[in-house]
Design a protein around this motif. Sequence first.
Motif, PDB file in Angstrom:
ATOM      1  N   HIS A  90      27.662  33.794  53.087  1.00  0.00           N
ATOM      2  CA  HIS A  90      26.778  33.548  52.468  1.00  0.00           C
ATOM      3  C   HIS A  90      26.688  32.010  52.263  1.00  0.00           C
ATOM      4  O   HIS A  90      25.695  31.421  51.427  1.00  0.00           O
ATOM      5  CB  HIS A  90      26.814  33.986  50.927  1.00  0.00           C
ATOM      6  CG  HIS A  90      28.189  33.688  50.365  1.00  0.00           C
ATOM      7  ND1 HIS A  90      29.232  34.169  50.781  1.00  0.00           N
ATOM      8  CD2 HIS A  90      28.657  32.928  49.243  1.00  0.00           C
ATOM      9  CE1 HIS A  90      30.316  33.582  50.117  1.00  0.00           C
ATOM     10  NE2 HIS A  90      29.821  32.918  49.174  1.00  0.00           N
ATOM     11  N   MET A  91      27.459  31.146  52.845  1.00  0.00           N
ATOM     12  CA  MET A  91      27.807  29.749  52.770  1.00  0.00           C
ATOM     13  C   MET A  91      27.203  29.092  53.947  1.00  0.00           C
ATOM     14  O   MET A  91      27.359  29.797  55.295  1.00  0.00           O
ATOM     15  CB  MET A  91      29.026  29.463  52.653  1.00  0.00           C
ATOM     16  CG  MET A  91      29.646  29.600  51.271  1.00  0.00           C
ATOM     17  SD  MET A  91      31.305  28.845  51.283  1.00  0.00           S
ATOM     18  CE  MET A  91      32.077  29.750  49.891  1.00  0.00           C
ATOM     19  N   TYR A  99      34.760  24.155  52.040  1.00  0.00           N
ATOM     20  CA  TYR A  99      35.261  24.939  50.702  1.00  0.00           C
ATOM     21  C   TYR A  99      36.798  24.636  50.678  1.00  0.00           C
ATOM     22  O   TYR A  99      37.094  24.473  49.551  1.00  0.00           O
ATOM     23  CB  TYR A  99      35.158  26.548  51.327  1.00  0.00           C
ATOM     24  CG  TYR A  99      35.259  27.445  49.906  1.00  0.00           C
ATOM     25  CD1 TYR A  99      34.717  27.173  48.829  1.00  0.00           C
ATOM     26  CD2 TYR A  99      36.309  28.245  50.221  1.00  0.00           C
ATOM     27  CE1 TYR A  99      35.019  28.037  47.776  1.00  0.00           C
ATOM     28  CE2 TYR A  99      36.752  29.214  49.042  1.00  0.00           C
ATOM     29  CZ  TYR A  99      35.819  28.913  47.862  1.00  0.00           C
ATOM     30  OH  TYR A  99      36.358  29.779  46.945  1.00  0.00           O
ATOM     31  N   ASN A 103      38.246  22.847  47.194  1.00  0.00           N
ATOM     32  CA  ASN A 103      39.191  23.576  46.254  1.00  0.00           C
ATOM     33  C   ASN A 103      40.495  22.695  46.134  1.00  0.00           C
ATOM     34  O   ASN A 103      41.123  22.721  45.106  1.00  0.00           O
ATOM     35  CB  ASN A 103      39.591  25.059  47.075  1.00  0.00           C
ATOM     36  CG  ASN A 103      38.668  26.193  46.963  1.00  0.00           C
ATOM     37  OD1 ASN A 103      37.576  25.950  46.041  1.00  0.00           O
ATOM     38  ND2 ASN A 103      38.587  26.900  47.773  1.00  0.00           N
TER      39      ASN A 103
ATOM     40  N   ALA B 183      41.789  29.196  47.391  1.00  0.00           N
ATOM     41  CA  ALA B 183      40.931  29.915  46.200  1.00  0.00           C
ATOM     42  C   ALA B 183      41.989  30.884  45.731  1.00  0.00           C
ATOM     43  O   ALA B 183      42.443  31.764  46.318  1.00  0.00           O
ATOM     44  CB  ALA B 183      39.698  30.420  46.763  1.00  0.00           C
ATOM     45  N   GLY B 184      42.225  30.746  44.221  1.00  0.00           N
ATOM     46  CA  GLY B 184      42.677  31.983  43.754  1.00  0.00           C
ATOM     47  C   GLY B 184      41.911  33.141  43.419  1.00  0.00           C
ATOM     48  O   GLY B 184      40.890  33.102  43.757  1.00  0.00           O
ATOM     49  N   PRO B 185      42.338  34.021  42.881  1.00  0.00           N
ATOM     50  CA  PRO B 185      41.736  35.327  42.625  1.00  0.00           C
ATOM     51  C   PRO B 185      40.415  35.177  41.965  1.00  0.00           C
ATOM     52  O   PRO B 185      39.326  35.572  42.646  1.00  0.00           O
ATOM     53  CB  PRO B 185      42.530  36.206  41.735  1.00  0.00           C
ATOM     54  CG  PRO B 185      43.951  35.485  41.550  1.00  0.00           C
ATOM     55  CD  PRO B 185      43.961  34.212  42.280  1.00  0.00           C
ATOM     56  N   MET B 186      40.488  34.554  40.855  1.00  0.00           N
ATOM     57  CA  MET B 186      38.996  34.376  40.296  1.00  0.00           C
ATOM     58  C   MET B 186      38.262  33.365  40.911  1.00  0.00           C
ATOM     59  O   MET B 186      36.905  33.664  40.863  1.00  0.00           O
ATOM     60  CB  MET B 186      39.214  33.889  38.667  1.00  0.00           C
ATOM     61  CG  MET B 186      39.866  34.898  37.894  1.00  0.00           C
ATOM     62  SD  MET B 186      39.403  36.546  37.857  1.00  0.00           S
ATOM     63  CE  MET B 186      37.854  36.639  37.239  1.00  0.00           C
ATOM     64  N   LYS B 187      38.492  32.505  41.765  1.00  0.00           N
ATOM     65  CA  LYS B 187      37.624  31.809  42.402  1.00  0.00           C
ATOM     66  C   LYS B 187      37.185  32.552  43.625  1.00  0.00           C
ATOM     67  O   LYS B 187      35.935  32.285  43.739  1.00  0.00           O
ATOM     68  CB  LYS B 187      38.439  30.569  42.816  1.00  0.00           C
ATOM     69  CG  LYS B 187      37.876  29.276  43.377  1.00  0.00           C
ATOM     70  CD  LYS B 187      38.734  27.909  43.318  1.00  0.00           C
ATOM     71  CE  LYS B 187      37.613  26.740  43.695  1.00  0.00           C
ATOM     72  NZ  LYS B 187      36.266  26.759  43.072  1.00  0.00           N
ATOM     73  N   PHE B 188      37.978  33.130  44.320  1.00  0.00           N
ATOM     74  CA  PHE B 188      37.527  34.035  45.215  1.00  0.00           C
ATOM     75  C   PHE B 188      36.439  34.954  44.810  1.00  0.00           C
ATOM     76  O   PHE B 188      35.302  35.286  45.385  1.00  0.00           O
ATOM     77  CB  PHE B 188      38.593  35.070  45.721  1.00  0.00           C
ATOM     78  CG  PHE B 188      38.360  35.873  46.612  1.00  0.00           C
ATOM     79  CD1 PHE B 188      37.815  35.906  47.909  1.00  0.00           C
ATOM     80  CD2 PHE B 188      38.407  37.318  46.233  1.00  0.00           C
ATOM     81  CE1 PHE B 188      37.525  36.899  48.870  1.00  0.00           C
ATOM     82  CE2 PHE B 188      37.995  38.381  47.061  1.00  0.00           C
ATOM     83  CZ  PHE B 188      37.381  38.129  48.265  1.00  0.00           C
ATOM     84  N   ASP B 191      33.291  32.648  43.861  1.00  0.00           N
ATOM     85  CA  ASP B 191      32.800  31.914  44.959  1.00  0.00           C
ATOM     86  C   ASP B 191      32.398  32.890  46.202  1.00  0.00           C
ATOM     87  O   ASP B 191      31.289  32.434  46.930  1.00  0.00           O
ATOM     88  CB  ASP B 191      33.555  30.923  45.530  1.00  0.00           C
ATOM     89  CG  ASP B 191      33.490  29.768  44.472  1.00  0.00           C
ATOM     90  OD1 ASP B 191      32.925  29.626  43.709  1.00  0.00           O
ATOM     91  OD2 ASP B 191      34.836  28.940  44.990  1.00  0.00           O
TER      92      ASP B 191
ATOM     93  N   PHE C   8      46.305  40.129  45.812  1.00  0.00           N
ATOM     94  CA  PHE C   8      46.552  39.213  44.773  1.00  0.00           C
ATOM     95  C   PHE C   8      47.900  39.506  43.937  1.00  0.00           C
ATOM     96  O   PHE C   8      47.977  40.623  43.653  1.00  0.00           O
ATOM     97  CB  PHE C   8      45.402  38.570  44.016  1.00  0.00           C
ATOM     98  CG  PHE C   8      44.526  38.125  44.605  1.00  0.00           C
ATOM     99  CD1 PHE C   8      44.224  36.784  45.144  1.00  0.00           C
ATOM    100  CD2 PHE C   8      42.963  38.579  44.810  1.00  0.00           C
ATOM    101  CE1 PHE C   8      43.576  36.015  45.500  1.00  0.00           C
ATOM    102  CE2 PHE C   8      42.075  37.815  45.331  1.00  0.00           C
ATOM    103  CZ  PHE C   8      42.164  36.608  45.860  1.00  0.00           C
ATOM    104  N   ARG C  10      49.022  38.538  40.619  1.00  0.00           N
ATOM    105  CA  ARG C  10      49.149  37.881  38.961  1.00  0.00           C
ATOM    106  C   ARG C  10      49.594  38.936  38.231  1.00  0.00           C
ATOM    107  O   ARG C  10      48.652  39.867  37.979  1.00  0.00           O
ATOM    108  CB  ARG C  10      47.798  37.393  38.802  1.00  0.00           C
ATOM    109  CG  ARG C  10      47.261  36.307  39.246  1.00  0.00           C
ATOM    110  CD  ARG C  10      48.150  35.099  38.807  1.00  0.00           C
ATOM    111  NE  ARG C  10      48.247  34.018  39.848  1.00  0.00           N
ATOM    112  CZ  ARG C  10      47.189  33.279  40.283  1.00  0.00           C
ATOM    113  NH1 ARG C  10      46.206  33.104  39.699  1.00  0.00           N
ATOM    114  NH2 ARG C  10      47.526  32.432  41.346  1.00  0.00           N
ATOM    115  N   LEU C  13      46.782  39.546  35.223  1.00  0.00           N
ATOM    116  CA  LEU C  13      45.173  39.560  35.443  1.00  0.00           C
ATOM    117  C   LEU C  13      44.629  40.726  35.856  1.00  0.00           C
ATOM    118  O   LEU C  13      43.532  40.975  35.064  1.00  0.00           O
ATOM    119  CB  LEU C  13      44.896  38.488  36.529  1.00  0.00           C
ATOM    120  CG  LEU C  13      43.573  38.097  36.960  1.00  0.00           C
ATOM    121  CD1 LEU C  13      42.656  37.656  35.615  1.00  0.00           C
ATOM    122  CD2 LEU C  13      43.360  37.103  38.042  1.00  0.00           C
TER     123      LEU C  13
END
Lengths: 350, 282, 296
Positions: A90-91, A99, A103, B183-188, B191, C8, C10, C13
């Motif tokens: 999508h980018m 990207y 980051n 990118a961490g989990p929430m960023k992934f 985004d 991941f 965490r 989370l």
Amino acid sequence: MASITMDNLCKVYIGGVKAVSDVNLDIADGEMIVLVGPSGCGKSTLLRMVAGLETISDGTLKIGDRVVNNLEPADRDIAMVFQNYALYPHMTVFNNLAYGLKNRGFKKAEIDRRVREAAQMLEIGQFLDRKPRQLSGGQRQRVAMGRALVREPAAFLFDEPLSNLDAKLRVQMRVEIRQLQKRLRTTSLYVTHDQLEALTMADRLVVLNAGRIEQVGTPMELYSRPATTFVAGFIGSPAMNMLPAEYLKTLVSADDLAHLPQSADLIGIRPEDLSLAPPKEGEMALTGELMLLEPAGAESHLHLKLAGLKDIFVARLPQVPDVSEGTALTFSLRRDQLHPFDSASGQRVA
Amino acid sequence: MVENNRWGNFFAHVILILGVAIVVFPVYVAIIASTHPPGTFVRGVMPLWPGTNAWENYTTAITEGRSRAGTPPIGGMMWNSFIMAMAITIGKLSISIISAFAIVYFRFPGRIFFFWIIFLTLMLPVEVRIVPTFQVVADFGMLNSFAGLSIPLIASATATFLFRQFFMTVPEELMEAARVDGAGPMKFFKDILLPLSITNIAALFVIMFIYGWNQYLWPLLITTDPDYYTIVMGIQRMVTGGDSEPLWHLVMATVVLAALPPVLVILFMQRLFVKGLTETEK
Amino acid sequence: MQTKRMTFSRSWLPYALLAPQVIITLIFFIWPSFQALRQSVYRQGDAFGIRPPQFVWFQNFQALFADPLYLNSLKVTAVFAIGTTLLSMSVALLFAVMVNRMIRSRDTYTTFLVWPYAIAPAIAGVLWWFIFNPSIGIMPYMLDMVGYNWNHRRDGNDAMIMVIIASAWRQISYNFLFFLAGLAAIPQSLIEAAAIDGASRMKRFWTIVFPLLSPITFFLLVINIVYAMFDTFGVIHATTEGGPAQATNILVYKVYRDGFVNLNFGSSAAQSVVLMGIVIVLTVIQFRYIERRVNY
Ligand SMILES: Nc1ncnc2c1ncn2[C@@H]1O[C@H](COP(=O)(O)OP(=O)(O)OP(=O)(O)O)[C@@H](O)[C@H]1O
Ligand SMILES: [Mg+2]
């Protein structure tokens, strides 16, 4: 830029598959190492361990001076090019490249500069506003490369980056990647199962078999002195002929084999080492019946039946000889081109 | 088609046109009835051609309702329905997509257990636990509130499954590339995963909005204050309020207004609707 | 159950992400269901606390299955569910087969046939209730011309027919879409092969197309039964209110009446438990079907 040091690396998957065992490897700064081996031998696993995408079950991994065993991929200062490219669909191309920099909190101007520089190097400047699906396979490959380049990382990791391209493009990209790597002098680890790619690109080659390193060396070292029967069979095409020493003794004179050690009970002969010229000094003769002649343009493969041997024996000639199938042919071969192995251990003995 | 026989096709068209006519008929009748003055329904058979009272009927319905029978104006009820439908839809989508994200992209103790807890909601529709659920909502003091109308309905196994299904088809390497890119989990999630899920979100949105708008039993249970009546349940009050015959012209105007939003959603987003429907139930 | 090969890590989370869904499920699904289970084995106390609730084993269930009204409701529900399912599925299949022949008009017909899905069951009920209204409805008027005196206010069969039609009407759209998708997925080559083998159109349908649709048909069967049993509350509540004389008093409506109007919590809870059992069985059947399909 950095060296990579693997010290007794092991990987055991959940469920018990031992994919990588005791791998020791020192990669010098700026070196291009190619990992080859048959499917399932653990190439990707090893690469992904370096990337931080697979946990390391045992051993130590250093990038530069840092032990990185427990670092996140992002903190290892590496960049990776994936087999399926893994572009963010999508980018735009620009954002795909940017990207990772965003980051990491790069300034906008710096991001812009790096992306444009990489795009220019890879000749994808005119695609920066497109989405990946609007690109051809080769262009996507370049974008994937670009994403690695902009980061200016300590090391590049490639997992079969060219296997989705057609043959012609593959050759072209192979050359480009190698040129680029030589220019940037970035330490690289490159996985492929294409031996031509391996031979042509590597500073040093690593042959993996069932999770273990069989041999490490320059392409020419591996080709001319394969350390094991596995490497002998894996590098070179058509594959090396393997004859039991006992059997070979019945075909040639005792003198011919006198220089080989006693323990050598398996003898390898490269198809391309044979010639149809009459034997000269230091050469030996081998006779077989021609079963099949495969002309391949500039060269030809001759499938031969040797008296008393079940397996087919292959010779490769740099021309297409004017011979007919069914006739007996005599080949000559330099004695020092015999590759002696111990069949029990699979190791080369001299 | 194997053979295109003309009579076969003609016959098929006849069946379909008749079929469409029958399917459309009830709504046609409702629209027609909503344009007639009250007197039309006193005797004889219901009208099949439009009357002249449309404007009056609809303005009465929207602004007054049937006040004497305790039915509030339709305008307010539609607004309530809209709030409830949106709250349910957005609630369901948000909590489902994050649950699916947790289940697919993390490995942690109790993962399977939680998955089954969510799955259980499929087996326990409101209809089978009416009284105790009412008691819980009452204990929380959520009767006659938008929270009470929406929150208890926003758990969704189907949406969670759909997102899980979709996430499983997202190439592994995308997440790996994102991690290499820092990118961490929430960023992934924000985004990459979220933008990729847009079509699925939209398709589910259509389905869930219709689901939310059409809630009946639930608002019936927990609203006693006309300020919180929703239009779909309000119709029932209009129909049965009082012993006399329903005021058909107003009832039908209400029916048309109640059906309009979800019908428009389907008509304008037919493709998403079909996608949402066929995929959620798979 | 699968995850991605790399996940991941965490610690807190994933729990935080699951929390809203799980908490709502626990509070509004699991806990009330547990309450229903509990209440179903108690006799309720009186309002003044003189007689406390008493544990009565399965008495509520025994009472339930001895109650002719409940047995009647079971029967009514069965008739209603089967009627609704058969009616909507067969009509939908007919429409789907016909539309599937069309090329240019396919989308137009589809548009005309899908929107009733948007209409709430309660509203569908009111619409047909109006059409069948004994004094002004168009259907009784027409039936009168052929000599049938329709009155769903007095005749239980008439009422049942009306609620079946109202419930099936809306569900046609749903079944139609699934059948159409199923038909579109049948490889044309199969049908052509049968045609070359000389099978007539009818024969091709019954020997090739219909068997290939059977997974979808089965799936729809379950979904429609679930729909008819649980989602049609609004149809009944907004129109017949279970009448006349219990003729349309389906289980879901009865739970509501007994719990909310008659305030008979023990019986209502026992009925809830029976319904839960039914949903669980249906869900398991449906899930096994999904599993099978996933394995293909
Ligand atoms: N996530 C996993 N869990 C368990 N076993 C795995 C996993 N990934 C790979 N393996 C196993 O580990 C071994 C090495 O796999 P790997 O992907 O590294 O092979 P490869 O050399 O890259 O092969 P190819 O050339 O086919 O890509 C294989 O036997 C494979 O089945
Ligand atoms: Mg691999």
